[in-house]
Every structure is written in structure tokens, then in C-alpha cells.
Design an enzyme around this catalytic site. Structure first.
Site, PDB file in Angstrom:
ATOM      1  N   LYS A  81       6.185 -18.011 -13.145  1.00  0.00           N
ATOM      2  CA  LYS A  81       7.367 -17.600 -12.532  1.00  0.00           C
ATOM      3  C   LYS A  81       7.057 -17.258 -10.932  1.00  0.00           C
ATOM      4  CE  LYS A  81       6.920 -12.993 -14.098  1.00  0.00           C
ATOM      5  NZ  LYS A  81       7.727 -11.645 -14.922  1.00  0.00           N
TER       6      LYS A  81
ATOM      7  N   TYR B 225       7.842  -4.122  19.377  1.00  0.00           N
ATOM      8  CA  TYR B 225       9.215  -3.473  19.248  1.00  0.00           C
ATOM      9  C   TYR B 225       8.945  -1.810  19.073  1.00  0.00           C
ATOM     10  CZ  TYR B 225      11.677  -7.831  18.782  1.00  0.00           C
ATOM     11  OH  TYR B 225      12.289  -8.997  18.827  1.00  0.00           O
TER      12      TYR B 225
END
Length: 367
Positions: free
Chosen positions: A37, A265
């Protein structure tokens, strides 16, 4: 590779096979169901489907019907079990492709029964999930009398392959929760018609709790070479696992910066002396977690270098002061020197999350 992408993932086929065989041996007489999965825990569902054709396994487990259909599209013809959810509109397609489905409540049970009554001779195999204490999907003990009545009156085209459940704490140090859940599960199975298989074990359970192996065991993170927890690794006498995934990028730019230069940033990093940085073309959009800002490590040319400044959406900076690293140098993001376990520890999570969040857009190659 015809050209170098921003980053790429390499899957070690020999490590995959080693892990599957090691866990199969540990499971003893129980059959093994690798779980693929979440894009095979970030490794690439289509790539793993190709490798799985050669594995000595029961079949593969997925979470959703769409993943099962993707396995068929990738050429996997073995058994596939949908463990969590499927849509009633896709049930005919799943049945036509021989895909087996979970039934975990009266809604899904009635949908399957309705399908079986109108599908003519079309067979469908179902697996009944029981809630033994995790409080997620599955029938509760109070549901079993009604479940038994419905199962005893199923259309002949519906085959109940297994009764199964999910453990909540098999990775944890304490063992009594797992032992209690196993007792509860076995008690619940006695209230229902017998089935060919019963399964409750995951990687941690099949290693730590032999009684949970039963006739079928599910192996998730272990087949990718990652230990579910320290207690699991400590209990794994004679078992070795080999990490399968390696994630690489290359240096796209090198800059010499003066003392006092701010990086990235929000100016969260500043050089205390003149230095050099390497700019890497990866970021949190690729699955390189933003929490690695000013904390992460990468491996370049035989040495470890720290992430400096904020990890941005598509770029990450690394402090390479004092090195001769040049543009084009390969960079290990996850691998032998920078493990998924270590990365998970740095950002306060588990390796499952680190791997499962790797972007499906990253090219994956089997080596």
C-alpha cells in the site's frame, strides 16, 4: 538513465529478495503476504509488482481498490487483497480481475451479498475483518451473531477466504496488549464459520510473537528492509534486513558566500564565517521534509554535510564549506550513510512516514 532528473530513487532488487526470504523463513509454516500500500511504502508500486512475480509469497496486500487495479495494470497476476476500502462501483471489475476484498462492516457485507446474487457465476473471494481491540475497521464482538447468520446464507459465488484482524501495539516494548488481542481475535473466530486462513501478524508480530503467525502473516515495512521498532530489532535473532531504497540528487549550483550571509527563506541561518553552499534541486514537494531545515544531513563525496537554512518547496541548501565539491556531484539523501531511520529521528516521526511521503513523481529504477 537518458538524462539526470532532479532526483531519483534506486531500488536494490537483491535486498528485496533477501528481506522476503528472511521474513518467510521467520514466519515458518505460515504463508507470507507482503504489503504494498501507499505506493509500496514510497518505493513504487509498479516497480515492486514486477519484482514480486518472483517471490515465494501468498500474494500482495494493498489498501484500496485502485491500488489493486494498478498492480494488474503493472502485470502482476498473483493474489491481491484489498485491505481497507473499495468502491461498490468497482466491485465487478475487481472480481473480473480476481482481486479479493475486505469486508469490515454490514455495509460492505451487504454490498458483496447483493453483488453475488446478481453476478451470475462470477466468483468473488472475501476476507472478514474483526476488530480485536485496535478500534479501526472491523466487526465488533457484538456483531458476530448477525455476521454468522449472513455468512451461513451466502450465495455460492462468494467464498470467505479468511478471518483477520490488526494489532495495535506489536512494535511496542510491552507484550501484554498483543497477547490480549490475539486471545480476543481467536475467541472471535470461534464464533464464525471456519475459513482457510486466519491472519493478524505484521512484521513486528511475526518476529516477536510466534503465536500470531497462524496460517498467513502480513509483512509491511520489513520487506523494505526497515525495522518497525527497536524492540523488534532486538528480538530478531538470526534475522537481518537490508534497506531497499536509496534516494539521490546532484549538486546544481555552488556558491562562495561572505561572512554574515543569510541563507534561505526567513533568514533562519547565517554564516559565521565566509563559506560555500551547495544548492540541491529537491525540497518538501519531493518528500524532503521541511523539518529537516537546519537539521538534516546529506552525503557527498564520502563526507556528511549539514542542511543550512529552510528546506523550500523545490530547493535545499547544504553547507559544504572547506570542500571541493562541484556542480554535478551526486548527493545521497537516503541510503547507507543517511538512513530513513536517522531522518525520522531528526524530525520526530517514524521511517514509515519518511518513505511513504516520497513523491510518486520521482523516477524509480531497479538495480
Amino acid at each position: 538513465m537518458a538524462s539526470t532528473p532532479a532526483s531519483w530513487i534506486e531500488l536494490q532488487a537483491s535486498a528485496f529478495r533477501h528481506n522476503v526470504l528472511a521474513l518467510k523463513k521467520k514466519a515458518g509454516s505460515a504463508k507470507l503476504m507482503p504489503i504494498v500500500k501507499a505506493n509500496a511504502y514510497g518505493h513504487g508500486l509498479s516497480q515492486v509488482a514486477v519484482l514480486a512475480k518472483k517471490w515465494p509469497i501468498w500474494g500482495l496486500g494493498v489498501a484500496h481498490g485502485s491500488e489493486a487495479l494498478q498492480l494488474r495494470k503493472a502485470g502482476y497476476r498473483g493474489r491481491v487483497l484489498v485491505l481497507s476500502a473499495w468502491d461498490s462501483k468497482e466491485l465487478l471489475t475487481l472480481a473480473k480481475m480476481g482481486i479479493e476484498v475486505v469486508v469490515n462492516d454490514f455495509t460492505t457485507l451487504n454490498q458483496v451479498i447483493s453483488f453475488g446474487r446478481r453476478a451470475g457465476s462470477r466468483l468473488i473471494r472475501i476476507h472478514i475483518k474483526l476488530d480485536s481491540g485496535t478500534s479501526r475497521l472491523g466487526f465488533l464482538p457484538s456483531d458476530l451473531r448477525r455476521v454468522k447468520k449472513l455468512l451461513n446464507d451466502l450465495p455460492r459465488t462468494i467464498i470467505v477466504e479468511s478471518l483477520w484482524s490488526h494489532l495495535s501495539s506489536s512494535e511496542d516494548q510491552a507484550s501484554h496488549v498483543t497477547e490480549d488481542q490475539l486471545v480476543q481475535f481467536l475467541t472471535m473466530t470461534k464464533a464464525l464459520p471456519p475459513t482457510r486462513y486466519r491472519h493478524i501478524a505484521c512484521t513486528a508480530a511475526l518476529i516477536r510473537f510466534p503465536d500470531t503467525r497462524l496460517s498467513l502473516s502480513r509483512a509491511g515495512i520489513g520487506i523494505y528492509g526497515i525495522w518497525p521498532s527497536p524492540p523488534t530489532r532486538q528480538a530478531a535473532k538470526g534475522v537481518t534486513l537490508k534497506p531497499v531504497l536509496r534516494w539521490y540528487t546532484t549538486v546544481r549550483q555552488v556558491k562562495n558566500l561572505p561572512k554574515g550571509a543569510y541563507i534561505g527563506y526567513s533568514r533562519t541561518a547565517r554564516l559565521k564565517r565566509a563559506g560555500r553552499i551547495a544548492i540541491l534541486p529537491i525540497g518538501y514537494a519531493d518528500g524532503y521534509d521541511r523539518r529537516l531545515s537546519n537539521r538534516g544531513q546529506v552525503w557527498i563525496a564520502g563526507h556528511q554535510y549539514p542542511v543550512i537554512g529552510r528546506v523550500s518547496m523545490n530547493l535545499t541548501m547544504v553547507d559544504i564549506s572547506g570542500s571541493r565539491i562541484a556542480v554535478g556531484e551526486p548527493v545521497e539523501l537516503i541510503g547507507p550513510h543517511v538512513t530513513a531511520d536517522r531522518m525520522a529521528t531528526i524530525i520526530g516521526t517514524i521511517p514509515y512516514e519518511v518513505l511513504a511521503r516520497l513523491s510518486p513523481a520521482i523516477p524509480r529504477y531497479t538495480v
